[in-house]
Design a protein around this motif. Structure first.
Motif, mmCIF file in Angstrom:
data_model
loop_
_atom_site.group_PDB
_atom_site.id
_atom_site.type_symbol
_atom_site.label_atom_id
_atom_site.label_comp_id
_atom_site.label_asym_id
_atom_site.label_seq_id
_atom_site.Cartn_x
_atom_site.Cartn_y
_atom_site.Cartn_z
ATOM 1 N N ALA A 180 31.537 42.905 56.136
ATOM 2 C CA ALA A 180 30.296 42.244 56.541
ATOM 3 C C ALA A 180 29.353 43.144 57.336
ATOM 4 O O ALA A 180 28.920 42.813 58.428
ATOM 5 C CB ALA A 180 30.620 40.980 57.335
ATOM 6 N N ARG B 250 32.162 44.884 51.347
ATOM 7 C CA ARG B 250 31.575 43.542 51.447
ATOM 8 C C ARG B 250 32.319 42.688 52.463
ATOM 9 O O ARG B 250 31.708 41.979 53.261
ATOM 10 C CB ARG B 250 31.584 42.850 50.085
ATOM 11 N N ALA B 251 33.651 42.751 52.442
ATOM 12 C CA ALA B 251 34.466 41.943 53.356
ATOM 13 C C ALA B 251 34.252 42.349 54.817
ATOM 14 O O ALA B 251 34.417 41.526 55.716
ATOM 15 C CB ALA B 251 35.942 42.059 52.991
ATOM 16 N N GLU C 61 34.227 48.541 46.936
ATOM 17 C CA GLU C 61 33.086 47.679 47.243
ATOM 18 C C GLU C 61 33.541 46.356 47.866
ATOM 19 O O GLU C 61 32.871 45.825 48.752
ATOM 20 C CB GLU C 61 32.268 47.423 45.971
ATOM 21 N N ALA C 62 34.674 45.834 47.440
ATOM 22 C CA ALA C 62 35.196 44.590 48.008
ATOM 23 C C ALA C 62 35.528 44.760 49.489
ATOM 24 O O ALA C 62 35.263 43.862 50.300
ATOM 25 C CB ALA C 62 36.429 44.134 47.236
ATOM 26 N N ASP D 143 35.060 48.678 42.286
ATOM 27 C CA ASP D 143 35.050 47.295 42.751
ATOM 28 C C ASP D 143 35.974 47.089 43.942
ATOM 29 O O ASP D 143 35.653 46.329 44.854
ATOM 30 C CB ASP D 143 35.456 46.350 41.619
#
Length: 152
Positions: free
Chosen positions: A76, A73-74, A69-70, A66
């Motif tokens: 973008a 994702r951040a 993955e964070a 996680d």
């Protein structure tokens, strides 16, 4: 009775090399967990605020989580993770740099303290960041791909 030193203090080098420029980003930590991997990825994103960053790495369990993955994702869509086949270090350019590091810094060396080893490590990467053409030669960079990063 012969006294033994006990459990050695461990430190892990976690790093990336820019396949285009030869610039290295290396952190040395007492652990090599998901948190430290996420820290390295965040460093790469901060260092390269524009464009896409491609990270080629193996399928280590610390690369899936996680926290990692964070960061992805951040970013973008600017951080793309490329997974290499299992047990294929010859495909990851930074493995060649780690091999060179071990040969030059730690092979047949006994450091009096962990602090001295860490200083030698910092010195190696500081010196090689001053001569990125050496790094490019070591990792066999022949392709002109902007911001392709090999990581372990």
């Amino acid at each position: 009775m012969i006294r033994t030193p006990g459990q050695p203090t461990k430190h892990y080098g976690i790093g990336a090399v820019n396949y285009h420029t030869g610039e290295t980003t290396v952190i040395v930590r007492k652990h090599k967990r998901r948190r430290e991997i996420a820290e390295l990825l965040q460093l790469l994103v901060d260092k390269h605020p524009t464009g896409t960053i491609y990270v080629a790495w193996d399928n280590a369990t610390t690369h899936e989580d996680d926290e990692v993955e964070a960061i992805v994702r951040a970013a973008a869509g600017r951080l793309v993770l490329l997974y290499l086949p299992t047990y294929s270090p010859w495909l990851n350019p930074i493995e060649m740099l780690w091999r060179h590091f071990r040969r030059e810094v730690t092979h047949c060396e006994l450091f009096e303290t962990v602090k001295a080893l860490l200083a030698a490590t910092r010195d190696f990467f500081d010196r090689y960041n001053q001569t990125p053409e050496k790094v490019l030669s070591i990792i066999g960079s022949y392709v002109n791909l902007q911001n392709l990063v090999a990581c372990t």
